[in-house]
Design a protein around this motif. Sequence first.
Motif: not given
Length: 222
Positions: A173-181, A186-195
């Motif tokens: 199932r999809p992973d939630v990687i961030g929520v902006d409320n 503006g709507f944005f998140i910071r995320w670190i792509p896994p190796p």
Amino acid sequence: MRGIILVLCWVLTILACNMEAGDTPPSPTATPQDALPTWEVDAATLAACQPRTDWVVYTVQRRDSLTTIANAIGSTVDELAEGNCLQNRNRIITGQTLLVPRLPGDNAAPTTCDTTLYDPQLAINTVQITPTLNFANACYVLAADVPVVISWDEADASTVEVTFYRYSQQLSRPDVIGVDNTPADGFFIRWIPPPEMPPSIIYAIASGGNREPDPVGVVIGQ
């Protein structure tokens, strides 16, 4: 009675004089301002620094900065400054040579994004990702373990929250990687792509609005 009045006048006169001749508050002493932050490395650290020997040479172009170079190759300003033993990361000049982990454009356009999960033709109203190694056909090549900003700028005024997801065929199932409320900025998140991340898609679901971001593909660059 007259004597009492004279005594009272004398006491009031003394009190008035004391109030006028009170100690003058000392003038505030000027204190030196805190030193402004500097991007310069001290001499001892610079002397101990060893430039990277496993990187390639890049020639600084007109209007280049360490930030634009880092964004173009999926690196960071800190990594480039340390890898080149730069004394001042804000001072590079056209024609200067720098060591970089890869050259801009070295990563070919991705061919492994799973386009069965998204439509590359839907290039508008999509989420956006920065920095990237490359971008083509709504598919982003990302550097593993390098923080990125994932944003969606097309939300309408009624949108109150955006949830960002990553999905691949390897996930049940999809992973939630961030929520902006916080729509004010503006709507944005910071995320670190896994190796070793498999080809995936990034998409978002908006709450309260009447528009949804279209999915985009993501792969980890070599």
